[in-house]
Design an enzyme around this catalytic site. Structure first.
Site, PDB file in Angstrom:
ATOM      1  CD  GLU A 442      53.145  29.132  54.614  1.00  0.00           C
ATOM      2  OE1 GLU A 442      53.155  29.470  53.429  1.00  0.00           O
ATOM      3  OE2 GLU A 442      54.074  29.363  55.402  1.00  0.00           O
TER       4      GLU A 442
HETATM    5  C1  FAD Z   1      53.068  19.704  59.914  1.00  0.00           C
HETATM    6  C2  FAD Z   1      52.178  20.847  60.143  1.00  0.00           C
HETATM    7  C3  FAD Z   1      52.696  22.064  60.548  1.00  0.00           C
HETATM    8  C4  FAD Z   1      51.842  23.140  60.828  1.00  0.00           C
HETATM    9  N1  FAD Z   1      52.348  24.287  61.370  1.00  0.00           N
HETATM   10  C5  FAD Z   1      51.481  25.228  61.831  1.00  0.00           C
HETATM   11  C6  FAD Z   1      51.951  26.350  62.581  1.00  0.00           C
HETATM   12  O1  FAD Z   1      53.153  26.512  62.788  1.00  0.00           O
HETATM   13  N2  FAD Z   1      51.037  27.235  63.041  1.00  0.00           N
HETATM   14  C7  FAD Z   1      49.696  27.079  62.835  1.00  0.00           C
HETATM   15  O2  FAD Z   1      48.931  27.895  63.284  1.00  0.00           O
HETATM   16  N3  FAD Z   1      49.223  26.037  62.112  1.00  0.00           N
HETATM   17  C8  FAD Z   1      50.070  25.106  61.626  1.00  0.00           C
HETATM   18  N4  FAD Z   1      49.595  24.031  60.926  1.00  0.00           N
HETATM   19  C9  FAD Z   1      48.177  23.930  60.661  1.00  0.00           C
HETATM   20  C10 FAD Z   1      47.782  24.001  59.202  1.00  0.00           C
HETATM   21  O3  FAD Z   1      47.814  25.299  58.752  1.00  0.00           O
HETATM   22  C11 FAD Z   1      46.405  23.334  59.113  1.00  0.00           C
HETATM   23  O4  FAD Z   1      46.639  21.953  59.196  1.00  0.00           O
HETATM   24  C12 FAD Z   1      45.632  23.693  57.908  1.00  0.00           C
HETATM   25  O5  FAD Z   1      45.178  24.986  58.014  1.00  0.00           O
HETATM   26  C13 FAD Z   1      44.443  22.765  57.664  1.00  0.00           C
HETATM   27  O6  FAD Z   1      43.687  22.535  58.821  1.00  0.00           O
HETATM   28  P1  FAD Z   1      43.306  21.021  59.225  1.00  0.00           P
HETATM   29  O7  FAD Z   1      44.541  20.208  59.180  1.00  0.00           O
HETATM   30  O8  FAD Z   1      42.567  21.084  60.479  1.00  0.00           O
HETATM   31  O9  FAD Z   1      42.396  20.515  58.046  1.00  0.00           O
HETATM   32  P2  FAD Z   1      40.838  20.822  57.825  1.00  0.00           P
HETATM   33  O10 FAD Z   1      40.569  22.257  57.951  1.00  0.00           O
HETATM   34  O11 FAD Z   1      40.049  19.877  58.645  1.00  0.00           O
HETATM   35  O12 FAD Z   1      40.687  20.464  56.288  1.00  0.00           O
HETATM   36  C14 FAD Z   1      40.489  19.127  55.826  1.00  0.00           C
HETATM   37  C15 FAD Z   1      40.289  19.177  54.310  1.00  0.00           C
HETATM   38  O13 FAD Z   1      39.118  19.938  54.005  1.00  0.00           O
HETATM   39  C16 FAD Z   1      39.425  20.888  53.005  1.00  0.00           C
HETATM   40  N5  FAD Z   1      38.552  22.045  53.170  1.00  0.00           N
HETATM   41  C17 FAD Z   1      38.294  22.747  54.284  1.00  0.00           C
HETATM   42  N6  FAD Z   1      37.436  23.747  54.013  1.00  0.00           N
HETATM   43  C18 FAD Z   1      37.159  23.673  52.692  1.00  0.00           C
HETATM   44  C19 FAD Z   1      36.356  24.431  51.789  1.00  0.00           C
HETATM   45  N7  FAD Z   1      35.660  25.475  52.153  1.00  0.00           N
HETATM   46  N8  FAD Z   1      36.345  24.057  50.503  1.00  0.00           N
HETATM   47  C20 FAD Z   1      37.040  22.987  50.079  1.00  0.00           C
HETATM   48  N9  FAD Z   1      37.787  22.238  50.886  1.00  0.00           N
HETATM   49  C21 FAD Z   1      37.858  22.585  52.163  1.00  0.00           C
HETATM   50  C22 FAD Z   1      40.891  21.209  53.211  1.00  0.00           C
HETATM   51  O14 FAD Z   1      41.460  21.701  52.014  1.00  0.00           O
HETATM   52  C23 FAD Z   1      41.440  19.846  53.580  1.00  0.00           C
HETATM   53  O15 FAD Z   1      41.702  19.139  52.404  1.00  0.00           O
HETATM   54  C24 FAD Z   1      50.445  22.975  60.625  1.00  0.00           C
HETATM   55  C25 FAD Z   1      49.937  21.763  60.169  1.00  0.00           C
HETATM   56  C26 FAD Z   1      50.768  20.706  59.936  1.00  0.00           C
HETATM   57  C27 FAD Z   1      50.167  19.410  59.493  1.00  0.00           C
END
Ligand code: FAD
Length: 742
Positions: A442
């Site tokens: 989220e």
């Molecule tokens: C257990 C679990 C359940 C989930 N359930 C759902 C679901 O039901 N439906 C769904 O659609 N998604 C779901 N998600 C997805 C979740 O919302 C994403 O994992 C999240 O949005 C982050 O994306 P990412 O993991 O690809 O990390 P990335 O986007 O690769 O981020 C990696 C890091 O970079 C940081 N970052 C990225 N951009 C910036 C910026 N501009 N400035 C500073 N820092 C930045 C982030 O804060 C993070 O620390 C789930 C994820 C998990 C792990």
């Protein structure tokens, strides 16, 4: 104002300035615009105003539970918690037992947000939050499973945007769990930058149920989707395109949301992910050119391209409830168990809670528990009053999860090996493993703090900025100039007042700042008024200096966000104390929260000025904001001692700190055993001075026997001492596994 003066002002001042603003303002993408405009602002804007109306805060109605909601929490939720064996769920079966799924369905756990007319429970946001909080204090996997259908997903989106036909068909099926929903936004190449998704749907005609039908052929690759492995109804976000102009001139229609039954040919439900050893179901979903008719779009054809706005609106409500409730449950579990364990566990001949080092860890655990509960209660009440708090939900997402993390880490330290050696009797380790899930979902925390809270907050909460931006983007030049002029001069007046207010209050230590007439805590309201004026001034000057570049100055934006967040959390604490009848015994915790908040605000403002883009401006601002230097000290050791002591003392304050979590009162749960040991140890502490003359070289059993023989204690007292010994030993014990069982 005479029209000649107005015309002069518009032509000579506003017009050239507007031209400059137009040049420096970066263009906003549609998704940025949607994100900025989605949801509502309320108390957050008041905190930003330079002069918050405390009356508004204190008179805001807090939601209380209805008798039906109380019965549900004391009945089915308690029963569910008794059924849950978190060790078995996460380590043995790695899924929730069938009877738990059946119980969810039978009692309507997945329909808390669905109105009764569709067969749902129609709970208030606060009641929904109490349910999630209680389950989370027993099993994170079980809580996440309940959270998802009640949060951002098919039901929430249908309720706000669905056609009557969609609502009438799906909502009863979701209420009865005939449909298990999930919502898929994230993909391998679009995580935090979800709006940049490569998933697409092309508008076309195709055969559907034997008829030529207008719809879209959708291709997607999503991952991390909670409940996807068992979902029957997939909520999907993709970008719609209309290359053949079947709907009109526009080709790129924008982000669109659809509901797709997972048994539709071409929908591929992938294998399970295994997030941080948690047993809730999560996995990928894919599809290639899967045809969906137009009426599978949420809200039908008119809603094509409006998906991002719909998501942002829905996120504001969901994000205000799910993770803050889970975090509050975990933080309360830490408060209840750590305070009890620290009193029961003895080292160097005394309970470890007597050591100042342990008090230093216990106080923030207690404060976080109080603060998160206060923030959760106020924020869910805002939702219950029809608000969709955009900025506040981001504040809560970040701070609830990061303060829970602080509490869990400190609780692990206090418990030492007891929380490290895993097994059925370890009530903390699994919460610890699961932490990164809440931090990431989220809106990942680093992104939320660096970009979202103040990126949105500065524009949404500022009384004039949004009007200025809107006027600058207005294609109608005349209207744009008029609106700009009005906003500009309104802004100048507001800024001047805040500048004077900030200088005056900071010079006089806030003693003349507005505050409600409340006993004991009025000075914290005053300091908040003072900080509000300071925040408004520094924000204005910084935005003027940086203009569109502010968006890329994440460290500065994060610190501004910290100031606004601390103000919000402090105001929640003050309201909670007020609404609970201002109990004097809770004052040390309230003070501790406020002093930490003010100190954090001061440090954040200080760091903004230390890293300011213009040194001379920073020098001037420092004279206004900190004319006497840094005056807000963190909580003293004495106050920390008082808070740590309160947290261990069975009574009203401790009950309030832990209110609403599962205590295992009807079972033999480890947390219940710990609570019994705490009571026994406190009773024994009153008797122990009678044994002071006996040698400590004897083991405890021997000492009790000798004390009895020498008639230093009565039979009953000896029994009490033995009981405390026995219960403490049971609590301190950890699980061990025979060969071949791990
Ligand atoms: C257990 C679990 C359940 C989930 N359930 C759902 C679901 O039901 N439906 C769904 O659609 N998604 C779901 N998600 C997805 C979740 O919302 C994403 O994992 C999240 O949005 C982050 O994306 P990412 O993991 O690809 O990390 P990335 O986007 O690769 O981020 C990696 C890091 O970079 C940081 N970052 C990225 N951009 C910036 C910026 N501009 N400035 C500073 N820092 C930045 C982030 O804060 C993070 O620390 C789930 C994820 C998990 C792990």
């Amino acid at each position: 104002m005479p029209s000649s003066i107005l015309a002069f002002r518009q032509n000579k001042i506003s017009k050239p300035l507007l031209a400059k603003v137009r040049k420096i303002l970066p263009p906003l993408s549609d998704t940025e615009q949607d994100a900025l405009e989605a949801g509502t602002v309320g108390w957050d804007a008041e905190l930003f105003s330079g002069k918050p109306s405390w009356q508004k805060l204190l008179s805001f109605p807090r939601t209380e539970l209805s008798s039906e909601e109380v019965d549900f929490i004391n009945g089915p939720v308690e029963q569910l918690c008794e059924m849950l064996d978190d060790w078995q769920i996460n380590n043995d079966s790695k899924s929730l037992p069938k009877e738990v799924w059946n119980f969810y369905k039978e009692k309507g756990f997945f329909s808390m947000i669905i109105p009764k007319q569709y067969g749902g429970l129609e709970f208030s946001a606060y009641a929904h939050s109490q349910v999630v909080m209680k389950i989370a204090s027993r099993s994170i996997s079980a809580a996440v499973t309940v959270m998802v259908p009640n949060s951002l997903g098919p039901a929430e989106l249908l309720l706000s945007y669905g056609t009557e036909q969609q609502k009438n068909y799906y909502l009863p099926r979701l209420s009865s769990c005939e449909e298990i929903p999930c919502f898929a936004l994230t993909g391998p190449f679009s995580g935090s930058d979800a709006a940049n998704m490569p998933d697409f749907g092309v508008v076309c005609y195709a055969q559907h149920e034997g008829q030529e039908t207008l719809g879209l052929k959708v291709t997607w690759n999503k991952r991390y989707i909670t409940l996807s492995p068992i979902a029957t109804l997939l909520g999907l976000a993709f970008r719609a395109t209309d290359p053949n102009h079947l709907l009109g001139d526009k080709e790129d229609l924008g982000i669109t949301l659809a509901l797709i039954p997972t048994d539709t040919p071409g929908v591929i439900t992938g294998h399970r992910h295994y997030p941080c050893r948690q047993a809730f179901l999560n996995g990928p979903t894919q599809g290639t050119e899967v045809f969906i008719p137009m009426d599978w779009i949420i809200g039908g054809q008119p809603r094509i391209g409006h998906g991002w706005r719909m998501l942002m609106e829905a996120l504001s409500a969901g994000r205000s409830i799910s993770l803050p409730s889970l975090s509050s449950g975990a933080a309360k579990l830490c408060a209840s168990t750590s305070s009890a364990y620290a009193r029961v566990r003895k080292q160097f001949g005394v309970p470890i809670s007597k050591f100042e080092g342990i008090e230093e860890a216990l106080a923030p655990i207690a404060a976080n528990s109080y603060m998160l509960d206060a923030a959760r209660h106020l924020t869910t009440s805002l939702v219950d009053q029809g608000q969709k708090p955009a900025v506040i939900s981001a504040i809560l997402k970040y701070h609830a999860t990061s303060r829970m993390r602080e509490s869990v880490n400190l609780a692990m330290d206090i418990h030492g090996g007891k929380a490290i050696c895993d097994g059925p009797n370890n009530y903390l380790a699994n919460v610890y493993y699961s932490l990164p899930v809440s931090i990431t979902v989220e809106g990942a925390n680093i992104l939320t703090r660096s970009m979202i809270i103040f990126g949105q907050g500065a524009i949404r909460c500022h009384p004039y900025l949004q009007s200025i931006i809107r006027a600058a983007h207005d294609t109608n030049q005349h209207q744009g100039l008029e609106d700009f002029d009005k906003a500009l001069f309104g802004h100048l007046g507001w800024h001047t007042k805040n500048m004077c207010r900030a200088l005056w209050h900071n010079l006089t230590g806030g003693v003349f700042a507005s505050a409600p007439k409340v006993k004991h805590t009025h000075k914290y309201y005053r300091h908040l008024t003072r900080v509000s004026a300071s925040l408004a001034v520094v924000t204005d000057i910084t935005l003027l200096l940086l203009g569109g570049k502010f968006k890329f100055k994440e460290s500065i934006s994060a610190r501004f966000g910290d100031v606004l967040s601390e103000m919000y959390l402090m105001s929640c604490v003050l309201k909670q104390h007020h609404d609970e009848g201002a109990p004097e015994e809770d004052l040390p915790i309230v003070r501790w929260c406020c002093l930490r908040g003010l100190h954090n605000i001061q440090e954040a403002l200080q760091q903004i000025l230390d890293n300011y883009p213009s040194k001379p401006v920073a020098w001037c601002l420092r004279r206004i904001i900190f004319p006497w230097g840094r005056r807000f000290l963190p909580p003293s050791d004495e106050l920390t001692h008082q808070v740590a002591t309160l947290a261990q003392l069975p009574g009203a304050t401790r009950n309030r700190l832990c209110q609403g979590i599962y205590t295992g009162a009807n079972s033999d749960a480890p947390v219940q055993r710990l609570e019994e040991a705490l009571q026994a140890v406190i009773a024994a502490e009153k008797i122990e001075p009678k044994l002071a003359t006996l040698s400590r070289k004897m083991d405890s059993q021997q000492r009790i026997k000798t004390a009895l023989e020498q008639q230093l204690i009565t039979d009953q007292e000896a029994q009490q001492l033995l009981l405390a010994e026995q219960l403490s030993a049971a609590v301190i014990a950890v699980d061990a596994f025979p060969p071949g069982t791990l």
